[in-house]
Design an enzyme around this catalytic site. Sequence first.
Site, PDB file in Angstrom:
ATOM      1  N   LYS A   1     -10.823  -1.144  -1.942  1.00  0.00           N
ATOM      2  CA  LYS A   1     -10.644  -1.851  -0.666  1.00  0.00           C
ATOM      3  C   LYS A   1     -11.890  -1.586   0.190  1.00  0.00           C
ATOM      4  O   LYS A   1     -12.397  -0.469   0.145  1.00  0.00           O
ATOM      5  CB  LYS A   1      -9.401  -1.300   0.051  1.00  0.00           C
ATOM      6  CG  LYS A   1      -8.117  -1.440  -0.762  1.00  0.00           C
ATOM      7  CD  LYS A   1      -6.989  -0.603  -0.158  1.00  0.00           C
ATOM      8  CE  LYS A   1      -5.769  -0.594  -1.074  1.00  0.00           C
ATOM      9  NZ  LYS A   1      -4.669   0.257  -0.581  1.00  0.00           N
TER      10      LYS A   1
ATOM     11  N   LYS B   1      -8.794   6.385   5.882  1.00  0.00           N
ATOM     12  CA  LYS B   1      -7.580   5.695   5.434  1.00  0.00           C
ATOM     13  C   LYS B   1      -7.910   4.520   4.524  1.00  0.00           C
ATOM     14  O   LYS B   1      -8.695   3.650   4.898  1.00  0.00           O
ATOM     15  CB  LYS B   1      -6.766   5.203   6.627  1.00  0.00           C
ATOM     16  CG  LYS B   1      -5.977   6.309   7.273  1.00  0.00           C
ATOM     17  CD  LYS B   1      -5.003   5.747   8.280  1.00  0.00           C
ATOM     18  CE  LYS B   1      -4.183   6.870   8.877  1.00  0.00           C
ATOM     19  NZ  LYS B   1      -3.387   6.381  10.014  1.00  0.00           N
ATOM     20  N   GLY B   2      -7.301   4.509   3.340  1.00  0.00           N
ATOM     21  CA  GLY B   2      -7.492   3.402   2.407  1.00  0.00           C
ATOM     22  C   GLY B   2      -8.807   3.451   1.644  1.00  0.00           C
ATOM     23  O   GLY B   2      -9.030   2.645   0.756  1.00  0.00           O
TER      24      GLY B   2
ATOM     25  N   SER C   1      -2.534   0.901  -4.492  1.00  0.00           N
ATOM     26  CA  SER C   1      -3.016   2.073  -3.745  1.00  0.00           C
ATOM     27  C   SER C   1      -4.399   2.482  -4.213  1.00  0.00           C
ATOM     28  O   SER C   1      -4.696   2.422  -5.410  1.00  0.00           O
ATOM     29  CB  SER C   1      -2.050   3.242  -3.950  1.00  0.00           C
ATOM     30  OG  SER C   1      -2.585   4.416  -3.390  1.00  0.00           O
ATOM     31  N   ALA C   2      -5.230   2.913  -3.257  1.00  0.00           N
ATOM     32  CA  ALA C   2      -6.547   3.457  -3.609  1.00  0.00           C
ATOM     33  C   ALA C   2      -6.406   4.820  -4.268  1.00  0.00           C
ATOM     34  O   ALA C   2      -7.366   5.353  -4.821  1.00  0.00           O
ATOM     35  CB  ALA C   2      -7.407   3.564  -2.353  1.00  0.00           C
TER      36      ALA C   2
ATOM     37  N   GLU D   1      -0.136  -3.366   4.524  1.00  0.00           N
ATOM     38  CA  GLU D   1      -1.187  -2.343   4.629  1.00  0.00           C
ATOM     39  C   GLU D   1      -1.249  -1.690   6.013  1.00  0.00           C
ATOM     40  O   GLU D   1      -0.993  -2.351   7.018  1.00  0.00           O
ATOM     41  CB  GLU D   1      -2.552  -3.008   4.424  1.00  0.00           C
ATOM     42  CG  GLU D   1      -3.146  -2.865   3.060  1.00  0.00           C
ATOM     43  CD  GLU D   1      -3.701  -1.477   2.740  1.00  0.00           C
ATOM     44  OE1 GLU D   1      -3.744  -0.613   3.645  1.00  0.00           O
ATOM     45  OE2 GLU D   1      -4.071  -1.253   1.591  1.00  0.00           O
ATOM     46  N   ASP D   2      -1.641  -0.417   6.046  1.00  0.00           N
ATOM     47  CA  ASP D   2      -1.832   0.268   7.334  1.00  0.00           C
ATOM     48  C   ASP D   2      -3.313   0.420   7.696  1.00  0.00           C
ATOM     49  O   ASP D   2      -3.623   0.743   8.844  1.00  0.00           O
ATOM     50  CB  ASP D   2      -1.203   1.675   7.305  1.00  0.00           C
ATOM     51  CG  ASP D   2      -1.978   2.613   6.407  1.00  0.00           C
ATOM     52  OD1 ASP D   2      -2.253   2.220   5.246  1.00  0.00           O
ATOM     53  OD2 ASP D   2      -2.340   3.708   6.849  1.00  0.00           O
TER      54      ASP D   2
ATOM     55  N   ASN E   1      -3.640   9.360  -7.401  1.00  0.00           N
ATOM     56  CA  ASN E   1      -2.420  10.176  -7.488  1.00  0.00           C
ATOM     57  C   ASN E   1      -1.170   9.333  -7.200  1.00  0.00           C
ATOM     58  O   ASN E   1      -0.072   9.887  -7.059  1.00  0.00           O
ATOM     59  CB  ASN E   1      -2.486  11.325  -6.486  1.00  0.00           C
ATOM     60  CG  ASN E   1      -3.607  12.305  -6.821  1.00  0.00           C
ATOM     61  OD1 ASN E   1      -3.553  12.977  -7.837  1.00  0.00           O
ATOM     62  ND2 ASN E   1      -4.640  12.364  -5.993  1.00  0.00           N
TER      63      ASN E   1
ATOM     64  N   ASP F   1       0.867  -1.168   0.000  1.00  0.00           N
ATOM     65  CA  ASP F   1       0.000   0.000   0.000  1.00  0.00           C
ATOM     66  C   ASP F   1       0.915   1.233   0.000  1.00  0.00           C
ATOM     67  O   ASP F   1       2.103   1.133   0.325  1.00  0.00           O
ATOM     68  CB  ASP F   1      -0.848  -0.058   1.286  1.00  0.00           C
ATOM     69  CG  ASP F   1      -1.659   1.192   1.502  1.00  0.00           C
ATOM     70  OD1 ASP F   1      -2.331   1.639   0.567  1.00  0.00           O
ATOM     71  OD2 ASP F   1      -1.596   1.734   2.626  1.00  0.00           O
ATOM     72  N   LEU F   2       0.382   2.383  -0.364  1.00  0.00           N
ATOM     73  CA  LEU F   2       1.224   3.596  -0.425  1.00  0.00           C
ATOM     74  C   LEU F   2       1.062   4.454   0.828  1.00  0.00           C
ATOM     75  O   LEU F   2       1.967   4.545   1.664  1.00  0.00           O
ATOM     76  CB  LEU F   2       0.854   4.398  -1.681  1.00  0.00           C
ATOM     77  CG  LEU F   2       1.609   5.715  -1.875  1.00  0.00           C
ATOM     78  CD1 LEU F   2       3.102   5.496  -2.080  1.00  0.00           C
ATOM     79  CD2 LEU F   2       1.040   6.476  -3.083  1.00  0.00           C
ATOM     80  N   ASP F   3      -0.119   5.058   0.968  1.00  0.00           N
ATOM     81  CA  ASP F   3      -0.329   6.011   2.056  1.00  0.00           C
ATOM     82  C   ASP F   3      -0.338   5.300   3.409  1.00  0.00           C
ATOM     83  O   ASP F   3      -1.139   4.404   3.631  1.00  0.00           O
ATOM     84  CB  ASP F   3      -1.659   6.746   1.827  1.00  0.00           C
ATOM     85  CG  ASP F   3      -1.971   7.707   2.960  1.00  0.00           C
ATOM     86  OD1 ASP F   3      -1.025   8.182   3.598  1.00  0.00           O
ATOM     87  OD2 ASP F   3      -3.164   7.964   3.201  1.00  0.00           O
TER      88      ASP F   3
ATOM     89  N   THR G   1       0.648  10.519   3.359  1.00  0.00           N
ATOM     90  CA  THR G   1      -0.128  11.563   2.692  1.00  0.00           C
ATOM     91  C   THR G   1      -1.430  11.852   3.435  1.00  0.00           C
ATOM     92  O   THR G   1      -2.162  12.762   3.055  1.00  0.00           O
ATOM     93  CB  THR G   1      -0.472  11.167   1.232  1.00  0.00           C
ATOM     94  OG1 THR G   1      -0.975   9.838   1.248  1.00  0.00           O
ATOM     95  CG2 THR G   1       0.738  11.247   0.323  1.00  0.00           C
TER      96      THR G   1
HETATM   97  P1  B16 Z   1      -6.958   9.957  -4.103  1.00  0.00           P
HETATM   98  P2  B16 Z   1      -3.719   4.193  -0.012  1.00  0.00           P
HETATM   99  C1  B16 Z   1      -5.615   6.096  -0.114  1.00  0.00           C
HETATM  100  O1  B16 Z   1      -4.293   5.676  -0.349  1.00  0.00           O
HETATM  101  C2  B16 Z   1      -5.693   6.977   1.119  1.00  0.00           C
HETATM  102  O2  B16 Z   1      -5.372   6.221   2.277  1.00  0.00           O
HETATM  103  C3  B16 Z   1      -7.097   7.512   1.267  1.00  0.00           C
HETATM  104  O3  B16 Z   1      -7.191   8.352   2.395  1.00  0.00           O
HETATM  105  C4  B16 Z   1      -7.491   8.271  -0.010  1.00  0.00           C
HETATM  106  O4  B16 Z   1      -8.827   8.771   0.081  1.00  0.00           O
HETATM  107  C5  B16 Z   1      -7.354   7.339  -1.193  1.00  0.00           C
HETATM  108  O5  B16 Z   1      -6.013   6.861  -1.260  1.00  0.00           O
HETATM  109  C6  B16 Z   1      -7.720   8.003  -2.503  1.00  0.00           C
HETATM  110  O6  B16 Z   1      -6.785   8.975  -2.855  1.00  0.00           O
HETATM  111  O7  B16 Z   1      -8.000  10.965  -3.785  1.00  0.00           O
HETATM  112  O8  B16 Z   1      -5.566  10.553  -4.261  1.00  0.00           O
HETATM  113  O9  B16 Z   1      -7.347   9.119  -5.308  1.00  0.00           O
HETATM  114  O10 B16 Z   1      -3.621   4.087   1.490  1.00  0.00           O
HETATM  115  O11 B16 Z   1      -4.641   3.153  -0.622  1.00  0.00           O
HETATM  116  O12 B16 Z   1      -2.370   4.235  -0.690  1.00  0.00           O
HETATM  117 MG    MG Z   2      -2.835   3.140   3.395  1.00  0.00          MG
END
Ligand code: B16
Ligand code: MG
Length: 221
Positions: free
Chosen positions: A144, A44-45, A113-114, A168-169, A117, A8-10, A16
């Site tokens: 997810k 988150k996620g 990652s969700a 994953e976090d 970006n 996972d990224l964030d 972020t």
């Molecule tokens: P975006 P991950 C997720 O990243 C974030 O944890 C979540 O808070 C965010 O809403 C989601 O990405 C979407 O991000 O608006 O940039 O498409 O933890 O899956 O890496």
């Molecule tokens: Mg995450």
Amino acid sequence: MPKTVIFDLDGVITDTARFHFLAWKRLANKIGLDIDDAFNEKLKGVDRMNSLELILAQGTKKYSEQEKLAMADEKNEDYKVLIEEMTAKDLLPGAHSTLTSLRKMGIKLALASASKNAATILNKLGISDLFDYVVDSNQVKHGKPAPDIFLLAAKQLGSSPSECIGVEDAVVGVQAIKSAGMYAVGVGDPKVLTQADMVIPDLTGFPVGEAFSATFNKVLA
Ligand code: B16
Ligand code: MG
């Protein structure tokens, strides 16, 4: 023998969440709502539109789909300005050394990652080249906790789920890994990530080298 590790990224590789929080809070305030740190944990996620739905559920006003898309766009434009300044200094502890050690061992690496970006953030962090495959929520139908994003990463790298480790976090992220039939490494608090197979505080605790085989060979195919 595990072949692939899917990160996972964030919250795992970089933080972020604070930028998402600032951008969502600004939007919430604009429509007469507010969010705090505790509420931010629930985002988150969770992908962008579902995060917006959770925020709007804090109030009673109903919005059209068009209005919701405009709000999500506005938040994302604010968010993109905030992540503009990210550099390799924003890598979380252990992230770079874990990725490079696993690559040296011949383990395939994917990002799931969700965040739409995600590719931009990897470029800013200077680690795009360390991944064999990157999936974001643009490429899958269900976000997810559905397993889709992890299953697509495994398929693209020619690994079966039983050969994959997901990292994953977020609670929904760990659920996605387990639904995909993979071994789940949680990053954070074991009291929160109760469905994870093992939990580490950050990637400095991720087993690499001989510790990788010692930890995972007996629990993976
Ligand atoms: P975006 P991950 C997720 O990243 C974030 O944890 C979540 O808070 C965010 O809403 C989601 O990405 C979407 O991000 O608006 O940039 O498409 O933890 O899956 O890496
Ligand atoms: Mg995450």
